[in-house]
Design a protein around this motif. Sequence first.
Motif, mmCIF file in Angstrom:
data_model
loop_
_atom_site.group_PDB
_atom_site.id
_atom_site.type_symbol
_atom_site.label_atom_id
_atom_site.label_comp_id
_atom_site.label_asym_id
_atom_site.label_seq_id
_atom_site.Cartn_x
_atom_site.Cartn_y
_atom_site.Cartn_z
ATOM 1 N N VAL A 20 26.546 10.036 28.306
ATOM 2 C CA VAL A 20 26.121 9.368 27.239
ATOM 3 C C VAL A 20 26.387 9.989 25.823
ATOM 4 O O VAL A 20 26.831 8.795 24.736
ATOM 5 C CB VAL A 20 24.708 8.897 27.389
ATOM 6 N N SER A 21 26.213 11.180 25.487
ATOM 7 C CA SER A 21 26.656 11.911 24.282
ATOM 8 C C SER A 21 28.071 11.846 23.905
ATOM 9 O O SER A 21 28.417 12.153 22.845
ATOM 10 C CB SER A 21 25.811 13.107 24.212
ATOM 11 N N GLY A 22 28.980 11.693 24.867
ATOM 12 C CA GLY A 22 30.498 11.975 24.653
ATOM 13 C C GLY A 22 30.981 13.244 24.772
ATOM 14 O O GLY A 22 32.005 13.445 24.823
ATOM 15 N N MET A 23 29.886 14.276 25.298
ATOM 16 C CA MET A 23 30.365 15.615 25.475
ATOM 17 C C MET A 23 31.363 16.004 26.744
ATOM 18 O O MET A 23 31.851 16.681 27.145
ATOM 19 C CB MET A 23 28.954 16.446 25.694
ATOM 20 N N ALA A 24 31.310 14.783 27.637
ATOM 21 C CA ALA A 24 32.126 14.609 28.973
ATOM 22 C C ALA A 24 33.543 14.145 28.420
ATOM 23 O O ALA A 24 34.496 14.162 29.542
ATOM 24 C CB ALA A 24 31.582 13.867 29.973
ATOM 25 N N ASP A 25 33.680 13.975 27.273
ATOM 26 C CA ASP A 25 35.134 13.398 26.752
ATOM 27 C C ASP A 25 35.951 14.748 26.032
ATOM 28 O O ASP A 25 35.310 14.873 24.838
ATOM 29 C CB ASP A 25 34.785 12.198 26.079
ATOM 30 N N PRO A 26 37.027 15.399 26.477
ATOM 31 C CA PRO A 26 37.511 16.092 25.873
ATOM 32 C C PRO A 26 37.795 15.811 24.360
ATOM 33 O O PRO A 26 38.168 16.667 23.737
ATOM 34 C CB PRO A 26 38.546 16.835 26.931
ATOM 35 N N VAL A 29 35.218 16.261 22.129
ATOM 36 C CA VAL A 29 34.917 17.792 21.915
ATOM 37 C C VAL A 29 35.842 18.277 21.084
ATOM 38 O O VAL A 29 35.687 19.137 20.148
ATOM 39 C CB VAL A 29 34.690 18.494 23.293
ATOM 40 N N LEU A 30 37.128 18.106 21.213
ATOM 41 C CA LEU A 30 38.217 18.844 20.489
ATOM 42 C C LEU A 30 38.202 18.214 19.195
ATOM 43 O O LEU A 30 38.532 18.938 18.273
ATOM 44 C CB LEU A 30 39.723 18.484 21.219
ATOM 45 N N GLY A 31 37.939 16.886 18.873
ATOM 46 C CA GLY A 31 37.749 16.428 17.799
ATOM 47 C C GLY A 31 36.584 17.090 16.834
ATOM 48 O O GLY A 31 36.712 17.487 15.691
ATOM 49 N N PHE A 32 35.705 17.411 17.682
ATOM 50 C CA PHE A 32 34.737 18.347 16.898
ATOM 51 C C PHE A 32 35.146 19.883 16.464
ATOM 52 O O PHE A 32 34.719 20.200 15.254
ATOM 53 C CB PHE A 32 33.258 18.340 17.842
ATOM 54 N N LEU A 33 35.884 20.362 17.341
ATOM 55 C CA LEU A 33 36.252 21.738 17.004
ATOM 56 C C LEU A 33 37.423 21.901 15.889
ATOM 57 O O LEU A 33 37.919 22.669 15.571
ATOM 58 C CB LEU A 33 36.768 22.159 18.653
ATOM 59 N N ASP A 34 38.126 20.624 15.696
ATOM 60 C CA ASP A 34 39.180 20.510 14.707
ATOM 61 C C ASP A 34 38.533 20.332 13.478
ATOM 62 O O ASP A 34 38.913 19.383 12.816
ATOM 63 C CB ASP A 34 39.964 19.612 15.287
ATOM 64 N N SER A 42 30.179 14.134 14.891
ATOM 65 C CA SER A 42 28.960 13.551 15.528
ATOM 66 C C SER A 42 28.597 14.301 16.330
ATOM 67 O O SER A 42 26.977 14.062 16.656
ATOM 68 C CB SER A 42 29.571 12.077 16.158
ATOM 69 N N LEU A 43 28.979 15.399 17.068
ATOM 70 C CA LEU A 43 28.347 16.104 18.097
ATOM 71 C C LEU A 43 27.442 17.033 17.526
ATOM 72 O O LEU A 43 26.565 17.620 17.997
ATOM 73 C CB LEU A 43 29.464 17.077 18.961
ATOM 74 N N LEU A 44 27.283 17.280 16.327
ATOM 75 C CA LEU A 44 26.139 18.093 15.468
ATOM 76 C C LEU A 44 24.836 17.340 15.883
ATOM 77 O O LEU A 44 23.936 17.924 15.983
ATOM 78 C CB LEU A 44 26.716 18.182 13.811
ATOM 79 N N GLY A 49 19.595 17.497 18.585
ATOM 80 C CA GLY A 49 18.967 16.836 19.371
ATOM 81 C C GLY A 49 18.448 17.757 20.438
ATOM 82 O O GLY A 49 17.458 17.896 20.897
ATOM 83 N N ALA A 50 19.627 18.433 21.035
ATOM 84 C CA ALA A 50 19.376 19.347 22.218
ATOM 85 C C ALA A 50 18.368 20.567 21.838
ATOM 86 O O ALA A 50 17.490 21.131 22.473
ATOM 87 C CB ALA A 50 20.487 20.027 22.772
#
Length: 137
Positions: A20-26, A29-34, A42-44, A49-50
Amino acid sequence: MSRALAALLAGATFGLGLAVSGMADPRKVLGFLDVAGDWDPSLLLVMAGAVGVYALGWRRLARRPRPWLEAEFRLPAARSIDARLLGGAALFGIGWGLAGYCPGPALAGVGLGNADLRWLLPALLLGGWLAGRVPAR
């Protein structure tokens, strides 16, 4: 409740949260790391939340005399930062950055039918097996 059922429910909840959070979509995740390119912050929110849920849960659970399904709490005894810890963290980060997956989201991605993981999962299993063979001090 049995330990196996509790583990299944916890794993399913974790996997659903990752999906649901999008963490299973690489790509997410790569967009967050770039951070130098097209950064997706958005993964922040997912991480915040976690951490918040963990902090609240830990405060409540730490007051209990023992866990629900175990005789006692088993916390890590090691408190030092050594070369083994730093090396493992570096390898984990490099693998995460190259693949766009860490182990939890990779397993959730298998459940979502991501065919690219047929290459990543054997490498994850091999890495886990090799890590178990690195001697501790």
